[in-house]
Design a protein around this motif. Structure first.
Motif, mmCIF file in Angstrom:
data_model
loop_
_atom_site.group_PDB
_atom_site.id
_atom_site.type_symbol
_atom_site.label_atom_id
_atom_site.label_comp_id
_atom_site.label_asym_id
_atom_site.label_seq_id
_atom_site.Cartn_x
_atom_site.Cartn_y
_atom_site.Cartn_z
ATOM 1 N N VAL A 143 0.837 -1.199 0.000
ATOM 2 C CA VAL A 143 0.000 0.000 0.000
ATOM 3 C C VAL A 143 0.875 1.254 0.000
ATOM 4 C CG1 VAL A 143 -1.853 -1.184 1.247
ATOM 5 C CG2 VAL A 143 -0.131 0.083 2.531
ATOM 6 N N ASP A 144 0.240 2.376 -0.341
ATOM 7 C CA ASP A 144 0.893 3.679 -0.294
ATOM 8 C C ASP A 144 0.446 4.387 0.984
ATOM 9 O OD1 ASP A 144 1.913 6.188 -0.585
ATOM 10 O OD2 ASP A 144 0.954 6.637 -2.491
ATOM 11 N N PRO A 145 1.311 4.444 2.011
ATOM 12 C CA PRO A 145 0.904 5.052 3.279
ATOM 13 C C PRO A 145 0.806 6.568 3.215
ATOM 14 C CG PRO A 145 3.212 4.489 3.374
ATOM 15 C CD PRO A 145 2.713 4.005 2.042
ATOM 16 N N ASP A 146 1.376 7.154 2.176
ATOM 17 C CA ASP A 146 1.401 8.619 2.053
ATOM 18 C C ASP A 146 0.518 9.093 0.904
ATOM 19 O OD1 ASP A 146 3.459 8.728 4.067
ATOM 20 O OD2 ASP A 146 4.855 8.066 2.528
ATOM 21 N N SER A 147 -0.541 8.335 0.608
ATOM 22 C CA SER A 147 -1.350 8.627 -0.572
ATOM 23 C C SER A 147 -1.996 10.004 -0.532
ATOM 24 C CB SER A 147 -2.432 7.559 -0.741
ATOM 25 O OG SER A 147 -3.252 7.489 0.424
ATOM 26 N N ASN A 148 -2.175 10.558 0.662
ATOM 27 C CA ASN A 148 -2.815 11.877 0.778
ATOM 28 C C ASN A 148 -1.835 12.990 1.133
ATOM 29 O OD1 ASN A 148 -5.426 10.836 0.266
ATOM 30 N ND2 ASN A 148 -5.588 10.157 2.388
ATOM 31 N N GLY A 149 -0.536 12.674 1.129
ATOM 32 C CA GLY A 149 0.456 13.676 1.529
ATOM 33 C C GLY A 149 1.436 14.004 0.422
ATOM 34 N N LYS A 150 2.425 14.792 0.778
ATOM 35 C CA LYS A 150 3.409 15.241 -0.203
ATOM 36 C C LYS A 150 4.320 14.112 -0.668
ATOM 37 C CE LYS A 150 6.705 16.779 3.335
ATOM 38 N NZ LYS A 150 7.517 17.921 3.827
ATOM 39 N N ALA A 163 3.318 11.101 -1.457
ATOM 40 C CA ALA A 163 2.496 10.101 -2.130
ATOM 41 C C ALA A 163 3.238 9.469 -3.296
ATOM 42 C CB ALA A 163 1.202 10.744 -2.627
ATOM 43 N N GLY A 164 3.212 8.132 -3.330
ATOM 44 C CA GLY A 164 3.852 7.406 -4.411
ATOM 45 C C GLY A 164 5.338 7.183 -4.253
ATOM 46 N N LYS A 165 5.951 7.746 -3.228
ATOM 47 C CA LYS A 165 7.399 7.638 -3.046
ATOM 48 C C LYS A 165 7.791 6.458 -2.168
ATOM 49 C CE LYS A 165 8.243 12.610 -3.561
ATOM 50 N NZ LYS A 165 8.799 13.818 -2.909
ATOM 51 N N ARG A 166 6.905 6.061 -1.248
ATOM 52 C CA ARG A 166 7.213 4.975 -0.328
ATOM 53 C C ARG A 166 6.037 4.009 -0.254
ATOM 54 N NH1 ARG A 166 8.992 8.322 4.936
ATOM 55 N NH2 ARG A 166 6.957 9.230 4.503
ATOM 56 N N VAL A 167 6.323 2.793 0.203
ATOM 57 C CA VAL A 167 5.271 1.791 0.337
ATOM 58 C C VAL A 167 5.304 1.184 1.738
ATOM 59 C CG1 VAL A 167 5.256 1.220 -2.124
ATOM 60 C CG2 VAL A 167 6.744 -0.063 -0.564
ATOM 61 N N ALA A 168 4.192 0.585 2.108
ATOM 62 C CA ALA A 168 4.091 -0.140 3.370
ATOM 63 C C ALA A 168 3.480 -1.511 3.075
ATOM 64 C CB ALA A 168 3.238 0.626 4.371
ATOM 65 N N ILE A 169 3.670 -2.441 4.001
ATOM 66 C CA ILE A 169 3.160 -3.793 3.829
ATOM 67 C C ILE A 169 2.128 -4.076 4.909
ATOM 68 C CG2 ILE A 169 3.741 -6.229 3.593
ATOM 69 C CD1 ILE A 169 5.043 -4.348 1.516
ATOM 70 N N GLY A 220 14.457 0.148 19.057
ATOM 71 C CA GLY A 220 14.133 1.551 18.822
ATOM 72 C C GLY A 220 14.260 2.002 17.380
ATOM 73 N N ASN A 221 14.779 1.124 16.529
ATOM 74 C CA ASN A 221 14.948 1.469 15.113
ATOM 75 C C ASN A 221 13.930 0.687 14.288
ATOM 76 O OD1 ASN A 221 15.883 2.404 12.668
ATOM 77 N ND2 ASN A 221 17.660 1.038 12.619
ATOM 78 N N LYS A 222 12.797 1.300 14.023
ATOM 79 C CA LYS A 222 11.697 0.627 13.340
ATOM 80 C C LYS A 222 11.576 1.070 11.886
ATOM 81 C CE LYS A 222 8.813 -0.121 17.463
ATOM 82 N NZ LYS A 222 7.461 0.052 18.048
ATOM 83 N N LEU A 223 11.242 0.100 11.041
ATOM 84 C CA LEU A 223 11.017 0.359 9.625
ATOM 85 C C LEU A 223 9.586 -0.013 9.284
ATOM 86 C CD1 LEU A 223 14.260 -1.346 8.231
ATOM 87 C CD2 LEU A 223 13.904 1.104 8.567
ATOM 88 N N ASP A 224 8.800 0.982 8.885
ATOM 89 C CA ASP A 224 7.423 0.695 8.484
ATOM 90 C C ASP A 224 7.107 1.203 7.078
ATOM 91 O OD1 ASP A 224 7.505 3.368 9.020
ATOM 92 O OD2 ASP A 224 5.710 3.418 10.262
ATOM 93 N N LYS A 225 8.081 1.912 6.460
ATOM 94 C CA LYS A 225 7.921 2.395 5.092
ATOM 95 C C LYS A 225 9.177 2.046 4.304
ATOM 96 C CE LYS A 225 4.976 6.223 6.602
ATOM 97 N NZ LYS A 225 4.823 7.697 6.704
ATOM 98 N N PHE A 226 8.978 1.688 3.051
ATOM 99 C CA PHE A 226 10.080 1.170 2.258
ATOM 100 C C PHE A 226 10.158 1.879 0.906
ATOM 101 C CE2 PHE A 226 8.280 -2.078 5.014
ATOM 102 C CZ PHE A 226 9.388 -2.408 5.784
ATOM 103 N N ALA A 227 11.377 1.866 0.340
ATOM 104 C CA ALA A 227 11.583 2.519 -0.955
ATOM 105 C C ALA A 227 10.885 1.757 -2.070
ATOM 106 C CB ALA A 227 13.075 2.629 -1.253
#
Length: 256
Positions: A51-58, A60-66, A80-87
């Motif tokens: 999915v696109d977690p930033d679909s409504n923001g600036k 949008a389309g640059k990162r994805v989430a699972i 403490g180092n979490k990854l929830d968005k990917f290139a």
């Protein structure tokens, strides 16, 4: 009493509406050897989605989430180092139960996989260098339309979810060279290093190093004119310098 019950229900409704998105944080396991990520879902909902977690923001389309159902998968390799968005992300099996993801800062890769109904994360980043620091990260390069070389360390096949490690020249260091070519059967990979063509059959782990007598600006032409694929007794092909310099090889068989 009735008014109190109504007020209590209203508070519960308000709290439920204020709850943030669902998230599941997982610590990755290391892929020690080759792996198969081709699980069959038990139901239509037991799959992963990109999915696109930033679909409504600036962004949008640059990162994805699972996501698994309504839950976003978060990777925590160190505390403490979490990854929830990917290139980037891509499914590596047709059932959509395994996804290859790439981090946004460096080209590091993980596999998010559903194994018997449970989501897991697999780390396919091997340490390099005596201190364990990351060195030479070429990222993802296409072998074919469905097979990819990951950081000179793994072959990933994005049809049946298979992952094969690539044998290194030095176990402690990533192959410091450019993925250059492959054999006709696509089992032997050739890496162009500073002084040689390092070759490895990722199926059998056989290797061969062909020293370079010279390096020229167009190495593809050099190899086409002066090198030939030679098959050994086990049926493994390696690229070797011609004894007869007048023999010309069809580079279309192996050009990357």
């Amino acid at each position: 009493m009735k008014n109190s019950l109504l007020a209590f229900l209203a508070v519960l409704t308000f709290i439920s509406c204020k709850q943030g998105p669902l998230e599941k944080t997982l610590t990755p396991r290391v892929l020690a050897a080759e792996g198969q990520f081709n699980g069959i879902p038990k139901s239509k909902s037991e799959i992963l989605t990109i999915v696109d977690p930033d679909s409504n923001g600036k962004d949008a389309g640059k990162r994805v989430a699972i996501k698994f159902r309504d839950t976003t998968i978060t990777i925590e390799k160190t505390k403490g180092n979490k990854l929830d968005k990917f290139a980037d992300a891509m499914f590596i099996n047709s059932q959509k139960t395994a996804v290859l993801v790439q981090t946004t800062v460096e080209p590091l890769f993980y596999i998010i996989n559903i194994d018997k109904g449970t989501v897991e994360v697999v780390d396919i980043n091997r340490p390099s260098g005596k201190s364990g620091d990351r060195q030479f990260l070429p990222g993802m390069e296409a072998l074919t339309r469905t097979s990819f070389v990951i950081n000179n360390d793994y072959i990933v096949t994005a049809v049946n979810g298979s992952v094969h490690p690539i044998k290194r020249q030095n176990p402690e260091d990533r192959i410091r060279g450019q993925f250059f070519a492959y054999s006709k059967d696509k089992k032997t990979l050739v890496f162009l290093t500073d002084s040689a063509l390092y070759q490895v059959c990722y199926i059998t782990d056989e290797t061969f190093t062909q020293p370079l007598t010279r390096k020229v600006e167009n190495m593809y032409n050099e190899v086409q004119q002066n090198y030939t694929w030679v098959t050994n007794q086990r049926g493994t092909s390696f690229l070797k310098k011609n004894a007869d310099d007048n023999r010309i090889v069809d580079i279309s068989e192996f050009k990357h």
